[in-house]
Design a protein around this motif. Structure first.
Motif, PDB file in Angstrom:
ATOM      1  N   ALA A  92       0.505  -1.042  -0.245  1.00 34.79           N
ATOM      2  CA  ALA A  92       0.084  -0.094   0.329  1.00 34.79           C
ATOM      3  C   ALA A  92       1.280   1.577  -0.266  1.00 34.79           C
ATOM      4  CB  ALA A  92      -0.638   0.132   1.297  1.00 34.79           C
ATOM      5  N   ALA A  93       0.149   2.363  -0.484  1.00 38.34           N
ATOM      6  CA  ALA A  93       0.875   3.719  -0.847  1.00 38.34           C
ATOM      7  C   ALA A  93       0.767   4.451   0.704  1.00 38.34           C
ATOM      8  CB  ALA A  93       0.308   4.339  -1.707  1.00 38.34           C
ATOM      9  N   PHE A  94       2.410   4.398   0.922  1.00 42.68           N
ATOM     10  CA  PHE A  94       2.425   4.888   2.644  1.00 42.68           C
ATOM     11  C   PHE A  94       2.567   7.173   1.829  1.00 42.68           C
ATOM     12  CE2 PHE A  94       3.064   2.683   5.913  1.00 42.68           C
ATOM     13  CZ  PHE A  94       1.723   1.112   5.806  1.00 42.68           C
ATOM     14  N   LEU A 110      -3.881  -0.639  15.423  1.00 36.24           N
ATOM     15  CA  LEU A 110      -4.241   0.251  14.275  1.00 36.24           C
ATOM     16  C   LEU A 110      -4.930  -0.053  13.047  1.00 36.24           C
ATOM     17  CD1 LEU A 110      -5.119   3.573  13.320  1.00 36.24           C
ATOM     18  CD2 LEU A 110      -1.939   3.974  13.214  1.00 36.24           C
ATOM     19  N   THR A 111      -5.261  -0.496  12.213  1.00 33.42           N
ATOM     20  CA  THR A 111      -5.308  -0.059  10.725  1.00 33.42           C
ATOM     21  C   THR A 111      -5.386   0.678  10.300  1.00 33.42           C
ATOM     22  OG1 THR A 111      -6.165  -2.710  11.244  1.00 33.42           O
ATOM     23  CG2 THR A 111      -7.663  -1.708   9.025  1.00 33.42           C
ATOM     24  N   LEU A 112      -4.683   0.809   8.841  1.00 35.85           N
ATOM     25  CA  LEU A 112      -5.023   1.582   8.149  1.00 35.85           C
ATOM     26  C   LEU A 112      -5.036   1.357   6.909  1.00 35.85           C
ATOM     27  CD1 LEU A 112      -0.555   2.974   8.721  1.00 35.85           C
ATOM     28  CD2 LEU A 112      -3.053   3.914   9.651  1.00 35.85           C
ATOM     29  N   VAL A 113      -6.488   2.282   6.584  1.00 30.50           N
ATOM     30  CA  VAL A 113      -7.347   2.199   4.682  1.00 30.50           C
ATOM     31  C   VAL A 113      -6.330   2.934   3.937  1.00 30.50           C
ATOM     32  CG1 VAL A 113      -8.199   2.412   4.014  1.00 30.50           C
ATOM     33  CG2 VAL A 113      -9.100   1.734   6.113  1.00 30.50           C
ATOM     34  N   LEU A 114      -5.976   2.306   3.132  1.00 27.41           N
ATOM     35  CA  LEU A 114      -4.553   3.334   2.224  1.00 27.41           C
ATOM     36  C   LEU A 114      -5.211   3.000   0.749  1.00 27.41           C
ATOM     37  CD1 LEU A 114      -1.421   2.563   4.076  1.00 27.41           C
ATOM     38  CD2 LEU A 114      -2.803   4.610   4.496  1.00 27.41           C
ATOM     39  N   ARG A 115      -4.192   3.295   0.116  1.00 30.71           N
ATOM     40  CA  ARG A 115      -4.822   3.327  -1.787  1.00 30.71           C
ATOM     41  C   ARG A 115      -3.047   1.701  -2.591  1.00 30.71           C
ATOM     42  NH1 ARG A 115      -7.964   6.229  -3.568  1.00 30.71           N
ATOM     43  NH2 ARG A 115      -8.158   7.933  -2.789  1.00 30.71           N
ATOM     44  N   ARG A 116      -3.871   0.969  -2.334  1.00 30.80           N
ATOM     45  CA  ARG A 116      -3.122  -0.113  -3.053  1.00 30.80           C
ATOM     46  C   ARG A 116      -1.724   0.579  -3.970  1.00 30.80           C
ATOM     47  NH1 ARG A 116      -4.711  -5.639  -4.479  1.00 30.80           N
ATOM     48  NH2 ARG A 116      -6.503  -5.937  -2.497  1.00 30.80           N
ATOM     49  N   ASP A 131     -10.531   0.405  -3.659  1.00 32.10           N
ATOM     50  CA  ASP A 131      -9.539   0.530  -4.509  1.00 32.10           C
ATOM     51  C   ASP A 131      -8.496   1.186  -3.358  1.00 32.10           C
ATOM     52  OD1 ASP A 131     -10.302   2.624  -3.404  1.00 32.10           O
ATOM     53  OD2 ASP A 131     -10.146   3.331  -5.539  1.00 32.10           O
ATOM     54  N   THR A 132      -9.227   0.608  -2.219  1.00 32.34           N
ATOM     55  CA  THR A 132      -7.879   0.653  -0.648  1.00 32.34           C
ATOM     56  C   THR A 132      -7.548  -0.581  -0.016  1.00 32.34           C
ATOM     57  OG1 THR A 132      -9.748   0.938  -0.030  1.00 32.34           O
ATOM     58  CG2 THR A 132      -9.113   2.503  -0.388  1.00 32.34           C
ATOM     59  N   LEU A 133      -6.191  -1.018   1.166  1.00 29.70           N
ATOM     60  CA  LEU A 133      -6.388  -1.717   1.588  1.00 29.70           C
ATOM     61  C   LEU A 133      -5.708  -1.325   2.926  1.00 29.70           C
ATOM     62  CD1 LEU A 133      -5.276  -5.046   0.419  1.00 29.70           C
ATOM     63  CD2 LEU A 133      -2.906  -4.017   0.747  1.00 29.70           C
ATOM     64  N   ALA A 134      -6.680  -2.316   3.990  1.00 26.71           N
ATOM     65  CA  ALA A 134      -6.503  -2.078   4.810  1.00 26.71           C
ATOM     66  C   ALA A 134      -5.523  -2.797   5.775  1.00 26.71           C
ATOM     67  CB  ALA A 134      -7.683  -2.663   5.716  1.00 26.71           C
ATOM     68  N   GLU A 195     -10.746  -4.925  19.156  1.00 30.28           N
ATOM     69  CA  GLU A 195     -10.282  -5.132  17.581  1.00 30.28           C
ATOM     70  C   GLU A 195      -9.340  -3.936  17.701  1.00 30.28           C
ATOM     71  OE1 GLU A 195     -14.041  -5.034  18.271  1.00 30.28           O
ATOM     72  OE2 GLU A 195     -14.754  -7.190  16.991  1.00 30.28           O
ATOM     73  N   SER A 196      -8.937  -3.342  16.462  1.00 28.64           N
ATOM     74  CA  SER A 196      -8.204  -2.776  16.288  1.00 28.64           C
ATOM     75  C   SER A 196      -8.637  -2.029  15.854  1.00 28.64           C
ATOM     76  CB  SER A 196      -6.733  -2.968  14.850  1.00 28.64           C
ATOM     77  OG  SER A 196      -8.012  -3.168  13.648  1.00 28.64           O
ATOM     78  N   THR A 197      -8.581   0.042  16.409  1.00 26.89           N
ATOM     79  CA  THR A 197      -8.651   1.158  15.457  1.00 26.89           C
ATOM     80  C   THR A 197      -8.636   1.038  13.629  1.00 26.89           C
ATOM     81  OG1 THR A 197      -7.953   2.176  17.265  1.00 26.89           O
ATOM     82  CG2 THR A 197      -8.772   4.011  15.404  1.00 26.89           C
ATOM     83  N   VAL A 198      -9.926   1.213  12.678  1.00 28.27           N
ATOM     84  CA  VAL A 198      -9.351   1.493  11.799  1.00 28.27           C
ATOM     85  C   VAL A 198      -9.753   2.467  11.531  1.00 28.27           C
ATOM     86  CG1 VAL A 198     -10.391   0.933   8.966  1.00 28.27           C
ATOM     87  CG2 VAL A 198     -10.641  -0.828  11.604  1.00 28.27           C
ATOM     88  N   LEU A 199      -8.588   3.559  10.760  1.00 28.13           N
ATOM     89  CA  LEU A 199      -8.395   4.863   9.850  1.00 28.13           C
ATOM     90  C   LEU A 199      -8.252   4.939   8.855  1.00 28.13           C
ATOM     91  CD1 LEU A 199      -7.544   7.667  11.758  1.00 28.13           C
ATOM     92  CD2 LEU A 199      -5.722   7.001  11.034  1.00 28.13           C
ATOM     93  N   GLY A 200      -9.320   5.352   8.162  1.00 30.02           N
ATOM     94  CA  GLY A 200      -9.116   6.134   6.594  1.00 30.02           C
ATOM     95  C   GLY A 200      -8.177   7.073   6.536  1.00 30.02           C
ATOM     96  N   LEU A 201      -7.288   6.758   5.544  1.00 31.69           N
ATOM     97  CA  LEU A 201      -6.145   7.676   5.367  1.00 31.69           C
ATOM     98  C   LEU A 201      -5.720   7.827   3.819  1.00 31.69           C
ATOM     99  CD1 LEU A 201      -3.255   7.205   7.386  1.00 31.69           C
ATOM    100  CD2 LEU A 201      -4.414   9.726   7.570  1.00 31.69           C
ATOM    101  N   THR A 202      -7.033   7.695   2.941  1.00 31.87           N
ATOM    102  CA  THR A 202      -7.246   8.157   1.324  1.00 31.87           C
ATOM    103  C   THR A 202      -7.683   9.688   1.605  1.00 31.87           C
ATOM    104  OG1 THR A 202      -9.369   7.186   1.139  1.00 31.87           O
ATOM    105  CG2 THR A 202      -7.540   5.321   0.633  1.00 31.87           C
TER     106      THR A 202
END
Ligand code: TXA
Ligand code: MG
Length: 339
Positions: A92-94, A110-116, A131-134, A195-202
């Motif tokens: 995924a793109a950081f 912490l789960t990060l939702v990023l672009r693949r 089109d994202t990946l956690a 469960e982990s925190t899911v954070l959208g970062l797109t």
């Protein structure tokens, strides 16, 4: 006894029959688990949050088997677990924010939702059409050992049938999934328990699911968080974090929240030193009013209350700060009708 058709008891204890697929972690069982995962089988393993149902994230078939074992709607994407930041950055793109958060909280909840990334080897099924990946790096020695042994990214939803209470022990996994999971590695109770925190970062950071890393700690690094509206704003139609729309964590008994008293036919989930009297069964999430302890006890006590045979489960108010955000989120989903 004469004429008894039972075979005589053996003089020594034979190899115990496998009554369940739960295995203590040893170098051999971890090796066996890694082999099974590489062959596309499902292996449940502990993380610091809850038990995950592991599958080779690069295999369409393994991922499909995970959805099938959980009876999970195909539009609810999975979290990919990796051994470290370098592995995550291959998938995924950081950006700078993701780097800072991974630095601060990984390994961790912490789960990060990023672009693949282009060429990302993870099965498209994991992302359920987005089109994202956690991604996350779990902070549990056994999870990290297993990730190291497989050399694979592992898709791992919580190891429970879709909609049911998440598992914080190996026994919970066996109770819910039984033979649908090839093997369960038993690492004892999960220390965090939620469960982990899911954070959208797109785009701007969005809290998609409150969880083990508090919103306050994340905001200290990336500033104010948006809250999920439930709908994606981009061209994708459908929920931003599909899992959050369902009734979830649902016990079979009705749940009554914000209870200030309890009936003689209710099980009470209490919090703090002075639980209201009157319940047939009182389970205190934390007698000292400690949210971390309450999070660790939440799912196991919810299951215990559910097994009580009483009419309903009453839950006292839990403070809406720190881990209380995640606890209240789970309780509200558990109380939602239509599970
Ligand atoms: O702590 C945890 O996160 C545990 C352990 C096993 O790591 N896993 C877990 O997975 O809770 P699961 O499948 O029960 O929940 C994953 C959540 C769901 O709400 C799902 O919708 C969301 O993460 N999610 C996964 N991929 C996403 C994506 N690409 N975009 C938005 N939300 C996503
Ligand atoms: Mg789940």
């Amino acid at each position: 006894m004469a004429g008894d058709l039972q075979p005589p008891a053996p003089a020594f204890s034979p190899v115990p029959r496998t009554l369940s697929n739960i295995h203590p972690p040893t170098p051999e069982t971890v090796r066996e688990a890694a082999g099974r995962l590489r062959r596309g089988e499902l292996v449940a393993f502990p993380t610091e949050t809850v038990y995950g149902l592991g599958a080779d994230a690069t295999s369409d078939n393994a991922v499909a088997a995970s959805f099938a074992a959980k009876d999970r709607p195909a539009n609810n994407p999975l979290i990919v677990h990796v051994a470290g930041r370098a592995e995550a950055a291959r998938l995924a793109a950081f950006d700078a924010r993701a780097e800072r958060l991974a630095e601060a909280f990984w390994p961790g909840a912490l789960t990060l939702v990023l672009r693949r990334r282009a060429g990302c080897p993870v099965s498209a099924r994991v992302s359920a059409g987005l089109d994202t990946l956690a991604v996350r790096v779990p902070a549990h020695p056994l999870a990290l050992e297993l990730l190291g042994a497989t050399g694979l990214p592992l898709a791992a939803p919580s190891a429970n049938p879709s909609g049911a209470v998440s598992p914080t022990t190996a026994r919970h996994v066996a109770d819910g999934l039984g033979e649908r999971v090839a093997m369960i590695l038993d690492g004892g109770p999960c220390p965090l328990g939620i469960e982990s925190t899911v954070l959208g970062l797109t785009a701007e950071p969005v809290l998609l699911r409150p969880g083990g890393v508090t919103a306050e700690r994340i905001e200290a690094i990336v500033g104010p968080l948006g809250r999920a509206t439930g709908r994606a704003t981009g061209p994708a139609t459908g929920p931003a974090s599909p899992g959050m729309l369902e009734s979830h964590y649902a016990p079979t008994l009705p749940l009554r929240l914000e209870a200030t008293g309890a009936g003689g036919d209710e099980a009470l989930l209490a919090f703090g030193p002075e639980p209201p009297p009157g319940a047939a069964l009182t389970l205190n999430l934390s007698p000292t009013g400690d949210l971390e302890e309450a999070a660790a006890n939440l799912f196991a006590m919810l299951r215990q209350a559910d097994r009580s045979g009483l009419r309903a489960i009453a839950v006292v108010p839990i403070p809406e700060s720190g881990l209380g955000l995640a606890i209240n989120d789970r309780l509200r989903h558990a109380a939602a009708p239509g599970g």
